[in-house]
Motif scaffolding. Structure first.
Motif, short mmCIF file in Angstrom:
data_model
loop_
_atom_site.label_atom_id
_atom_site.label_comp_id
_atom_site.label_asym_id
_atom_site.label_seq_id
_atom_site.Cartn_x
_atom_site.Cartn_y
_atom_site.Cartn_z
N VAL A 1 0.84 -1.20 0.00
CA VAL A 1 0.00 0.00 0.00
C VAL A 1 0.87 1.25 0.00
N GLN A 2 1.86 1.28 0.87
CA GLN A 2 2.71 2.46 0.99
C GLN A 2 3.46 2.76 -0.31
N ASP A 3 3.89 1.73 -0.98
CA ASP A 3 4.66 1.92 -2.21
C ASP A 3 3.83 2.55 -3.32
N LYS A 4 2.51 2.46 -3.24
CA LYS A 4 1.66 3.03 -4.27
C LYS A 4 1.16 4.43 -3.90
N LEU A 5 1.51 4.89 -2.70
CA LEU A 5 1.12 6.23 -2.25
C LEU A 5 2.23 7.23 -2.51
N PRO A 6 1.92 8.52 -2.49
CA PRO A 6 2.96 9.54 -2.69
C PRO A 6 4.08 9.40 -1.65
N SER A 7 5.27 9.78 -2.02
CA SER A 7 6.42 9.69 -1.10
C SER A 7 6.18 10.56 0.12
N GLY A 8 6.76 10.15 1.23
CA GLY A 8 6.62 10.92 2.47
C GLY A 8 5.49 10.47 3.36
N ILE A 9 4.61 9.60 2.86
CA ILE A 9 3.52 9.07 3.70
C ILE A 9 4.09 7.93 4.55
N VAL A 10 3.77 7.95 5.83
CA VAL A 10 4.42 7.09 6.82
C VAL A 10 3.44 6.04 7.35
N LEU A 11 3.88 4.79 7.43
CA LEU A 11 3.06 3.77 8.09
C LEU A 11 2.96 4.08 9.57
N SER A 12 1.77 3.92 10.14
CA SER A 12 1.57 4.31 11.53
C SER A 12 0.59 3.36 12.22
N HIS A 13 0.30 3.66 13.48
CA HIS A 13 -0.65 2.89 14.28
C HIS A 13 -0.29 1.40 14.24
N HIS A 14 -1.30 0.51 14.13
CA HIS A 14 -0.95 -0.91 14.24
C HIS A 14 -0.17 -1.41 13.02
N SER A 15 -0.25 -0.72 11.90
CA SER A 15 0.54 -1.16 10.74
C SER A 15 2.03 -1.00 11.01
N ALA A 16 2.41 0.07 11.69
CA ALA A 16 3.81 0.22 12.08
C ALA A 16 4.14 -0.70 13.24
N ALA A 17 3.22 -0.84 14.20
CA ALA A 17 3.48 -1.68 15.37
C ALA A 17 3.73 -3.13 14.97
N VAL A 18 2.95 -3.65 14.02
CA VAL A 18 3.13 -5.02 13.58
C VAL A 18 4.50 -5.23 12.94
N VAL A 19 4.97 -4.24 12.19
CA VAL A 19 6.30 -4.34 11.60
C VAL A 19 7.37 -4.36 12.69
N HIS A 20 7.20 -3.52 13.70
CA HIS A 20 8.21 -3.42 14.76
C HIS A 20 8.24 -4.64 15.67
N THR A 21 7.08 -5.17 16.04
CA THR A 21 7.04 -6.24 17.04
C THR A 21 6.75 -7.61 16.44
N GLY A 22 6.21 -7.65 15.23
CA GLY A 22 5.85 -8.93 14.63
C GLY A 22 4.65 -9.59 15.27
N ALA A 23 3.90 -8.83 16.08
CA ALA A 23 2.77 -9.40 16.81
C ALA A 23 1.60 -8.43 16.79
N SER A 24 0.42 -8.96 17.11
CA SER A 24 -0.76 -8.09 17.16
C SER A 24 -1.84 -8.73 18.00
N PHE A 25 -2.77 -7.89 18.43
CA PHE A 25 -4.00 -8.36 19.05
C PHE A 25 -5.02 -7.24 18.96
N GLY A 26 -6.27 -7.60 18.67
CA GLY A 26 -7.36 -6.65 18.73
C GLY A 26 -7.37 -5.59 17.66
N VAL A 27 -6.71 -5.84 16.53
CA VAL A 27 -6.69 -4.86 15.45
C VAL A 27 -7.13 -5.54 14.16
N ASP A 28 -7.57 -4.73 13.21
CA ASP A 28 -8.03 -5.23 11.93
C ASP A 28 -6.86 -5.28 10.96
N LEU A 29 -6.34 -6.47 10.72
CA LEU A 29 -5.16 -6.60 9.87
C LEU A 29 -5.48 -6.50 8.39
#
Length: 325
Positions: free
Chosen positions: A69-97
């Motif tokens: 998704v990010q690669d198809k958006l204009p440059s400078g747009i940042v992954l955030s919220h649980h999308s960034a958290a999943v990348v950082h921790t490799g884990a999730s709970f209670g979010v819509d993946l």
């Protein structure tokens, strides 16, 4: 053909665009046939992945989706919220993946389109990191943003895991102070206060949340016990030492895809766990175990654990044991 799709996906970090296929002479009809045959998997409109995508964990699939998704958006747009958290921790709970969250720097309005939530707001440079060529909000901010939109339990999972991954409590609290006027900040604050860097899994973090909500005492975590000769008997997830009682969350790390034994030796793992539990009980300690299914019924599980704790205190209250954190 399968090798063709895998090679093509490698060039984009794991996914394929419709344009990539059309440029190589693959028609829309052939794309549909490849999906039907299971050679590729549709991630979203115009974006696909090789069949091996099915073997990925839900979090690994979300990481791939978020990057696509990010690669198809204009440059400078940042992954955030649980999308960034999943990348950082490799884990999730209670979010819509199935939904990707991004933040547009400098924009003040938010919108949702095609399963992508676009957030606006200030995003200073120090809140942005790069992972595999993609811009994400920093781990601490991602955990706090997750708590703000998904609630205390989801936030407690992420804040505990980033603490265990090296984020300091000072950084979390500093970022929390800067969020004082954010909607949902009360949920974020509770997630931070209840978080523990000693949580080693989603199940352990959710167990902490269950104890808090169920009114159980907060136990020590990752406690190692030794016999009289100083030989380690084993480490336990939770220890209520005032009650002479131990707790273990039994999740995938012990009995599922992270099982250290081969499938043929799964029974050996069960035998080893039973032997370890018997040796701990010989020290004069009771034990409770619970699973993912038990976390889905927290009130009943807490009542069961509390009853077992009180029984252990009656039975083993004068026992002598050797323990080291």
């Amino acid at each position: 053909m399968e090798t063709f799709f895998e090679t093509l996906a490698q060039h984009r970090g794991g996914y394929i665009l419709r344009a990539d296929l059309l440029d190589r002479g693959v028609s829309d009809r052939q794309i549909k046939d490849a999906i039907h045959q299971g050679l590729i998997v549709r991630l979203r409109a115009g974006t696909y992945a090789p069949r091996g995508h099915r073997d990925l964990s839900p979090e690994e699939r979300h990481r791939l989706l978020a990057f696509a998704v990010q690669d198809k958006l204009p440059s400078g747009i940042v992954l955030s919220h649980h999308s960034a958290a999943v990348v950082h921790t490799g884990a999730s709970f209670g979010v819509d993946l199935s939904t990707v969250h991004v933040t547009r720097r400098g924009h003040r309005t938010a919108r949702t389109e095609a399963n992508v939530v676009h957030h606006g707001g200030l995003l200073p440079d120090e809140d942005i990191v790069e992972v595999d060529g993609h811009l994400l909000v920093a781990p601490a901010r991602a955990a706090l943003e997750t708590a703000a939109v998904a609630g205390v339990e989801a936030g407690l999972v992420q804040t505990s895991l980033v603490l265990g991954g090296g984020v300091s409590e000072e950084e979390l609290h500093d970022r929390l102070d800067r969020m004082a006027r954010w909607p949902g900040v009360s949920k974020v604050r509770l997630a931070v206060v209840w978080a523990s860097p000693q949580c080693e899994s989603v199940g352990e973090a959710r167990s902490l949340y269950m104890f808090r909500m169920g009114g159980l005492p907060v136990p020590r975590m990752q406690v190692e016990y030794f016999d009289a000769d100083g030989t380690s008997i084993g480490r336990v997830d939770f220890a209520w030492e005032d009650f002479w009682h131990l707790g273990e969350f039994d999740g995938l790390s012990k009995y599922g895809r992270l099982n250290p034994y081969t499938g043929a030796n799964l029974g050996q793992l069960v035998v080893d766990e039973k032997r370890r539990e018997d040796r701990l009980r010989e020290l004069g300690l009771g034990m409770s175990r619970w699973t993912w299914a038990d976390l889905a019924h927290p009130a009943a599980t807490c009542r069961r654990i509390e009853a077992a704790m009180r029984q252990s205190r009656r039975l083993y209250g004068q026992a002598v044991r050797t323990v080291i954190a």
